[in-house]
Write a protein that holds these residues in place. Structure first.
Motif, PDB file in Angstrom:
ATOM      1  N   LEU A  53       0.858  -1.165   0.070  1.00 16.29           N
ATOM      2  CA  LEU A  53       0.207  -0.079   0.081  1.00 16.29           C
ATOM      3  C   LEU A  53       0.803   1.306   0.029  1.00 16.29           C
ATOM      4  CD1 LEU A  53      -2.967   0.966   0.413  1.00 16.29           C
ATOM      5  CD2 LEU A  53      -2.378   1.333   2.696  1.00 16.29           C
ATOM      6  N   GLU A  54       0.695   2.162  -1.091  1.00 13.10           N
ATOM      7  CA  GLU A  54       1.442   3.141  -1.021  1.00 13.10           C
ATOM      8  C   GLU A  54       0.778   4.353  -1.248  1.00 13.10           C
ATOM      9  OE1 GLU A  54       5.406   1.664  -3.978  1.00 13.10           O
ATOM     10  OE2 GLU A  54       3.978   2.967  -4.821  1.00 13.10           O
ATOM     11  N   ILE A  55       1.000   5.438  -0.337  1.00  9.11           N
ATOM     12  CA  ILE A  55       0.604   6.798  -0.118  1.00  9.11           C
ATOM     13  C   ILE A  55       1.507   7.851  -0.448  1.00  9.11           C
ATOM     14  CG2 ILE A  55      -0.722   8.196   1.547  1.00  9.11           C
ATOM     15  CD1 ILE A  55      -1.513   5.601   3.277  1.00  9.11           C
ATOM     16  N   TYR A  56       0.767   8.727  -1.310  1.00  7.57           N
ATOM     17  CA  TYR A  56       1.556   9.958  -2.001  1.00  7.57           C
ATOM     18  C   TYR A  56       0.830  11.054  -1.624  1.00  7.57           C
ATOM     19  CZ  TYR A  56       4.021   6.612  -4.964  1.00  7.57           C
ATOM     20  OH  TYR A  56       5.019   5.806  -5.250  1.00  7.57           O
ATOM     21  N   GLY A  57       1.513  12.167  -1.118  1.00  9.17           N
ATOM     22  CA  GLY A  57       1.255  13.299  -0.848  1.00  9.17           C
ATOM     23  C   GLY A  57       2.034  14.411  -1.890  1.00  9.17           C
ATOM     24  N   GLY A  58       1.069  14.500  -2.921  1.00 10.36           N
ATOM     25  CA  GLY A  58       1.603  15.083  -4.511  1.00 10.36           C
ATOM     26  C   GLY A  58       2.281  13.954  -4.935  1.00 10.36           C
ATOM     27  N   ARG A  59       3.587  14.040  -5.272  1.00 11.77           N
ATOM     28  CA  ARG A  59       4.285  13.282  -5.900  1.00 11.77           C
ATOM     29  C   ARG A  59       5.327  12.529  -4.753  1.00 11.77           C
ATOM     30  NH1 ARG A  59       6.573  15.383 -11.850  1.00 11.77           N
ATOM     31  NH2 ARG A  59       4.315  15.914 -12.668  1.00 11.77           N
ATOM     32  N   GLN A  60       5.325  12.805  -3.750  1.00 11.04           N
ATOM     33  CA  GLN A  60       6.143  12.267  -2.587  1.00 11.04           C
ATOM     34  C   GLN A  60       5.584  10.853  -1.740  1.00 11.04           C
ATOM     35  OE1 GLN A  60       7.618  15.119   0.309  1.00 11.04           O
ATOM     36  NE2 GLN A  60       8.646  13.380   1.387  1.00 11.04           N
ATOM     37  N   LEU A  61       6.326  10.140  -2.034  1.00 10.70           N
ATOM     38  CA  LEU A  61       5.835   8.719  -1.409  1.00 10.70           C
ATOM     39  C   LEU A  61       6.130   9.027   0.364  1.00 10.70           C
ATOM     40  CD1 LEU A  61       5.084   5.562  -1.357  1.00 10.70           C
ATOM     41  CD2 LEU A  61       7.460   5.098  -1.379  1.00 10.70           C
ATOM     42  N   ILE A  62       4.926   8.763   0.985  1.00  8.10           N
ATOM     43  CA  ILE A  62       4.834   9.242   2.381  1.00  8.10           C
ATOM     44  C   ILE A  62       4.622   8.027   3.272  1.00  8.10           C
ATOM     45  CG2 ILE A  62       4.669  11.650   2.089  1.00  8.10           C
ATOM     46  CD1 ILE A  62       1.664  11.125   2.760  1.00  8.10           C
ATOM     47  N   TYR A  63       4.003   6.901   2.786  1.00  9.51           N
ATOM     48  CA  TYR A  63       4.040   5.713   3.418  1.00  9.51           C
ATOM     49  C   TYR A  63       4.152   4.465   2.194  1.00  9.51           C
ATOM     50  CZ  TYR A  63       0.962   2.468   6.201  1.00  9.51           C
ATOM     51  OH  TYR A  63       0.623   1.576   6.902  1.00  9.51           O
ATOM     52  N   ARG A  64       4.565   3.344   2.758  1.00  6.42           N
ATOM     53  CA  ARG A  64       4.812   2.078   2.128  1.00  6.42           C
ATOM     54  C   ARG A  64       4.737   0.973   3.114  1.00  6.42           C
ATOM     55  NH1 ARG A  64       8.043  -1.643  -1.038  1.00  6.42           N
ATOM     56  NH2 ARG A  64       7.218  -1.948  -3.130  1.00  6.42           N
ATOM     57  N   LYS A  65       3.565   0.141   3.004  1.00  7.31           N
ATOM     58  CA  LYS A  65       3.656  -1.003   3.937  1.00  7.31           C
ATOM     59  C   LYS A  65       3.034  -1.995   3.257  1.00  7.31           C
ATOM     60  CE  LYS A  65       5.070   1.159   7.816  1.00  7.31           C
ATOM     61  NZ  LYS A  65       5.546   0.849   8.989  1.00  7.31           N
ATOM     62  N   PRO A  66       3.262  -3.259   3.433  1.00  8.09           N
ATOM     63  CA  PRO A  66       2.707  -4.665   3.012  1.00  8.09           C
ATOM     64  C   PRO A  66       1.359  -4.670   3.655  1.00  8.09           C
ATOM     65  CG  PRO A  66       4.412  -5.455   4.622  1.00  8.09           C
ATOM     66  CD  PRO A  66       4.660  -3.773   4.390  1.00  8.09           C
ATOM     67  N   VAL A  67       0.527  -5.327   2.694  1.00  7.54           N
ATOM     68  CA  VAL A  67      -0.932  -5.578   3.021  1.00  7.54           C
ATOM     69  C   VAL A  67      -1.246  -7.084   2.440  1.00  7.54           C
ATOM     70  CG1 VAL A  67      -1.702  -3.253   3.769  1.00  7.54           C
ATOM     71  CG2 VAL A  67      -2.144  -4.256   1.304  1.00  7.54           C
ATOM     72  N   PHE A  68      -2.024  -7.719   3.146  1.00  7.50           N
ATOM     73  CA  PHE A  68      -2.460  -9.143   2.560  1.00  7.50           C
ATOM     74  C   PHE A  68      -3.926  -9.027   2.281  1.00  7.50           C
ATOM     75  CE2 PHE A  68       1.213 -10.494   4.986  1.00  7.50           C
ATOM     76  CZ  PHE A  68       1.824 -11.310   3.994  1.00  7.50           C
ATOM     77  N   VAL A  69      -4.349  -9.394   0.803  1.00  7.51           N
ATOM     78  CA  VAL A  69      -5.667  -9.195   0.331  1.00  7.51           C
ATOM     79  C   VAL A  69      -6.210 -10.443   0.526  1.00  7.51           C
ATOM     80  CG1 VAL A  69      -7.091  -8.283  -1.515  1.00  7.51           C
ATOM     81  CG2 VAL A  69      -5.015  -7.287  -1.029  1.00  7.51           C
ATOM     82  N   ARG A  70      -7.016 -10.593   1.248  1.00  4.61           N
ATOM     83  CA  ARG A  70      -8.002 -11.943   1.380  1.00  4.61           C
ATOM     84  C   ARG A  70      -9.338 -11.526   1.505  1.00  4.61           C
ATOM     85  NH1 ARG A  70      -3.296 -12.978   4.942  1.00  4.61           N
ATOM     86  NH2 ARG A  70      -2.002 -14.650   4.058  1.00  4.61           N
ATOM     87  N   GLY A  71      -9.848 -11.298   0.641  1.00  4.33           N
ATOM     88  CA  GLY A  71     -11.491 -10.846   0.460  1.00  4.33           C
ATOM     89  C   GLY A  71     -11.348  -9.291   0.466  1.00  4.33           C
ATOM     90  N   ASN A  72     -12.630  -9.004   0.806  1.00  9.45           N
ATOM     91  CA  ASN A  72     -12.953  -7.522   1.074  1.00  9.45           C
ATOM     92  C   ASN A  72     -12.675  -7.080   2.419  1.00  9.45           C
ATOM     93  OD1 ASN A  72     -13.972  -4.878   0.136  1.00  9.45           O
ATOM     94  ND2 ASN A  72     -16.069  -5.599   0.430  1.00  9.45           N
ATOM     95  N   ILE A  73     -11.597  -6.485   2.527  1.00  8.13           N
ATOM     96  CA  ILE A  73     -11.257  -6.354   3.848  1.00  8.13           C
ATOM     97  C   ILE A  73     -11.388  -4.654   4.272  1.00  8.13           C
ATOM     98  CG2 ILE A  73      -9.713  -8.409   4.236  1.00  8.13           C
ATOM     99  CD1 ILE A  73      -7.596  -6.518   3.886  1.00  8.13           C
ATOM    100  N   GLU A  74     -11.439  -4.341   5.468  1.00  7.65           N
ATOM    101  CA  GLU A  74     -11.050  -2.937   5.901  1.00  7.65           C
ATOM    102  C   GLU A  74      -9.819  -2.773   6.804  1.00  7.65           C
ATOM    103  OE1 GLU A  74     -13.258   0.698   8.705  1.00  7.65           O
ATOM    104  OE2 GLU A  74     -14.374  -1.036   7.551  1.00  7.65           O
TER     105      GLU A  74
END
Length: 80
Positions: A53-74
């Motif tokens: 999961l990558e989160i950008y503020g403008g063009r700057q990467l501000i967060y990057r963490k692994p997430v496992f997708v096993r269905g429709n999750i919150e």
């Protein structure tokens, strides 16, 4: 898959750009946080190995963490 992004004072952060990235699947279309910091991805292919999961503020990467997708999750609340 959905989630909410807040700052350290628990205030919602609107207008961030969010991607899901996987070495085999590639990069998702972007999702953007709404005024309540919420974002959403639909039809994410299920994988046994993690996406990033990558989160950008403008063009700057501000967060990057692994997430496992096993269905429709919150996701748990994401604090930047």
């Amino acid at each position: 898959m959905s989630g909410v992004v807040v700052n350290s004072r628990q205030v919602f952060i609107p207008g961030l750009t969010i991607y899901l990235v996987h070495s085999a699947v590639g990069r998702s279309y972007p999702s953007f946080t709404d005024p309540r910091g919420r974002f959403f991805f639909s039809n994410v292919p299920l994988r046994t190995d993690p996406y990033y999961l990558e989160i950008y503020g403008g063009r700057q990467l501000i967060y990057r963490k692994p997430v496992f997708v096993r269905g429709n999750i919150e996701l748990p609340l994401i604090t930047l």
